[in-house]
Design an enzyme around this catalytic site. Structure first.
Site, PDB file in Angstrom:
ATOM      1  N   GLY A  67      35.781   3.707 109.664  1.00 54.70           N
ATOM      2  CA  GLY A  67      35.119   3.901 108.518  1.00 54.70           C
ATOM      3  C   GLY A  67      35.487   5.316 107.923  1.00 54.70           C
ATOM      4  CG  LEU A  68      35.642   9.962 108.712  1.00 53.69           C
ATOM      5  CD1 LEU A  68      34.767  10.796 109.703  1.00 53.69           C
ATOM      6  CD2 LEU A  68      36.798  10.612 108.101  1.00 53.69           C
ATOM      7  CE  LYS A  70      35.329   2.103 104.467  1.00 53.37           C
ATOM      8  NZ  LYS A  70      34.803   1.290 105.229  1.00 53.37           N
ATOM      9  CB  THR A  90      36.825  -2.719 108.747  1.00 54.01           C
ATOM     10  OG1 THR A  90      35.816  -2.210 109.692  1.00 54.01           O
ATOM     11  CG2 THR A  90      37.103  -4.121 108.725  1.00 54.01           C
ATOM     12  CG  ASN A 115      28.285   2.524 105.551  1.00 47.91           C
ATOM     13  OD1 ASN A 115      28.791   1.426 105.164  1.00 47.91           O
ATOM     14  ND2 ASN A 115      27.955   2.328 106.739  1.00 47.91           N
ATOM     15  CG  MET A 117      31.031   2.422 102.922  1.00 45.98           C
ATOM     16  SD  MET A 117      30.767   3.707 101.544  1.00 45.98           S
ATOM     17  CE  MET A 117      32.429   3.941 101.112  1.00 45.98           C
ATOM     18  CG  PHE A 119      34.393  -4.893 105.779  1.00 45.81           C
ATOM     19  CD1 PHE A 119      33.994  -3.749 106.260  1.00 45.81           C
ATOM     20  CD2 PHE A 119      34.821  -6.102 105.945  1.00 45.81           C
ATOM     21  CE1 PHE A 119      33.716  -4.393 107.659  1.00 45.81           C
ATOM     22  CE2 PHE A 119      34.389  -6.529 107.261  1.00 45.81           C
ATOM     23  CZ  PHE A 119      33.676  -5.400 107.999  1.00 45.81           C
ATOM     24  CB  SER A 180      30.004  -4.370 108.830  1.00 41.51           C
ATOM     25  OG  SER A 180      29.544  -3.980 107.695  1.00 41.51           O
ATOM     26  CG  ASN A 182      27.024  -2.478 104.642  1.00 41.67           C
ATOM     27  OD1 ASN A 182      25.793  -2.475 104.498  1.00 41.67           O
ATOM     28  ND2 ASN A 182      27.717  -1.427 105.255  1.00 41.67           N
ATOM     29  CB  THR A 183      30.968  -8.144 105.204  1.00 43.92           C
ATOM     30  OG1 THR A 183      31.882  -7.078 104.695  1.00 43.92           O
ATOM     31  CG2 THR A 183      31.522  -9.421 104.596  1.00 43.92           C
ATOM     32  CE  LYS A 222      31.597  -0.127 115.571  1.00 40.34           C
ATOM     33  NZ  LYS A 222      32.358   0.747 114.398  1.00 40.34           N
ATOM     34  CB  SER A 250      25.543  -0.367 118.668  1.00 36.77           C
ATOM     35  OG  SER A 250      24.883   0.498 118.317  1.00 36.77           O
ATOM     36  CG  ASN A 251      28.892  -1.656 112.970  1.00 37.21           C
ATOM     37  OD1 ASN A 251      28.602  -0.734 112.295  1.00 37.21           O
ATOM     38  ND2 ASN A 251      29.723  -2.582 112.895  1.00 37.21           N
ATOM     39  CB  THR A 252      25.325   1.068 110.833  1.00 40.33           C
ATOM     40  OG1 THR A 252      25.836  -0.002 110.213  1.00 40.33           O
ATOM     41  CG2 THR A 252      26.599   2.257 110.777  1.00 40.33           C
TER      42      THR A 252
END
Length: 361
Positions: A67-68, A70, A90, A115, A117, A119, A180, A182-183, A222, A250-252
């Protein structure tokens, strides 16, 4: 110096603008041939932190979370900071812009980020071009893979396989991102039955590609921290049964418990200090569920050597940081490496592998 000079200036900017500015500086530094080598000489970790996992050598257990970077624009610079490995992405098969801005928020009072974002990335073709142009790196480079936003879940496996086919010759490991928030719909892929099928498909693809690429990168999965305990157990079991090589925990999180910032109501995944204890507890549980047979990468709220030490003792073989870099700056990696070495010496431990999972047995 970062906290007193650079951070106040960066924190005056929109969070995503500051992110892009920082990446631009690191990208420029990556192109100065002598700088990465000099930096690595200064940041070289203690030999006590070195270990072999997945058949790969890691000079330090501290890695850069996905993520930082990408699009892998600053790999040499990040490697020079003392990271033991780097996770880029990702990445999705096709480029996509991600969600509308603003989509990245600092929660200063909580030392956290939110975030959404979505992807945003340049796609596999661009990522392959960058990674294939790099000289040999001192740290393994993993690739986090996902599906495009407009790909329905019933066709998601095809997107993951496209990523594998496109990148296997440049990836030192693949991370299947099904967690994630966010998708839309992505987290549904964590359900045990479907997850096992997806993992087996990816593993089959890496084996099929081995003749062409002469390599078979390990495959990790993940998971999110928000799964119900029974579902978490089932998903971990699916990962183990399918033959994946490791877990990232873990993820967010979507939880907002105990936050103080006025931005806590923003939608998206929360990372940073609020995840410290939760992710450590999940690492410990995953270690117990797998009997310590599956390497775990611990991520979530690692701000200090003590945080890193606790996750290793809980069962993580490797660790990743992201949000803490925003708050602590690039010197964080060296401080974590030095602090971990001091803690190992204090306890009479000669190698970091000796403490993995000691609190979960």
């Amino acid at each position: 110096m970062y906290r007193s000079l650079a951070r106040p200036l960066l924190f005056r900017l929109d969070a995503e603008d500051a992110h892009h500015l920082t990446l631009s500086v690191l990208e420029a530094a990556s192109k100065v041939p002598i700088w990465p080598a000099l930096a690595r000489a200064i940041t070289s970790p203690d030999v006590a932190l070195g270990q072999t996992v997945f058949g790969q050598a890691f000079a330090s257990p501290i890695g850069l979370a996905a993520g930082l970077d990408k699009n892998a624009v600053a790999v040499p610079a990040f490697a020079a900071l003392g990271f033991g490995f780097l996770e880029v992405g990702t990445v999705t098969p096709r480029p996509q812009p991600g969600n509308e801005r603003p989509r990245l928020f600092r929660l200063l009072e909580d030392e956290a980020l939110i975030n959404r974002m979505g992807f945003n990335n340049g796609g596999t073709e661009a990522l392959h071009a960058r990674l294939s142009a790099l000289p040999p790196q001192p740290a393994p480079v993993w690739v986090n893979i996902g599906r495009n936003k407009d790909t329905p879940n019933e066709e998601a496996a095809g997107d993951y396989l496209k990523c594998v086919h496109a990148l296997q010759d440049v990836a030192d490991a693949f991370v299947i991102n099904v967690s994630s928030p966010n998708t839309p719909g992505l987290r549904a892929l964590q359900a045990a039955d479907g997850l096992g099928e997806l993992i087996r498909a990816v593993l089959d693809a890496t084996e099929t590609n081995r003749v062409r690429t002469l390599r078979r990168p390990p495959v990790l999965v993940k998971l999110a921290p928000d799964l119900h305990p029974a579902n978490f157990e089932a998903s971990v079991g699916a990962v183990l049964d399918a033959g994946a090589h490791g877990l990232i925990i873990s993820n967010t999180t979507l939880s907002r418990d105990g936050l103080f910032s006025e931005k806590a109501s923003e939608t998206g995944g929360l990372s940073g200090r609020p995840l410290t204890q939760k992710s450590t507890a999940l690492i410990r549980e995953a270690y117990r569920l797998t009997g310590g047979t599956l390497p775990i990468v611990g991520v979530g709220g690692i701000f200090s050597p003590a945080d890193a030490h606790a996750k290793l003792r809980a069962g993580a073989s490797l660790l990743e940081v992201y949000s803490a870099l925003v708050y602590e700056g690039p010197g964080l990696v060296r401080r974590l490496n030095r602090g971990l070495s001091d803690l190992l010496a204090r306890d009479g431990v000669t190698n970091v592998a000796e403490i993995i999972g000691v609190d979960a047995r």
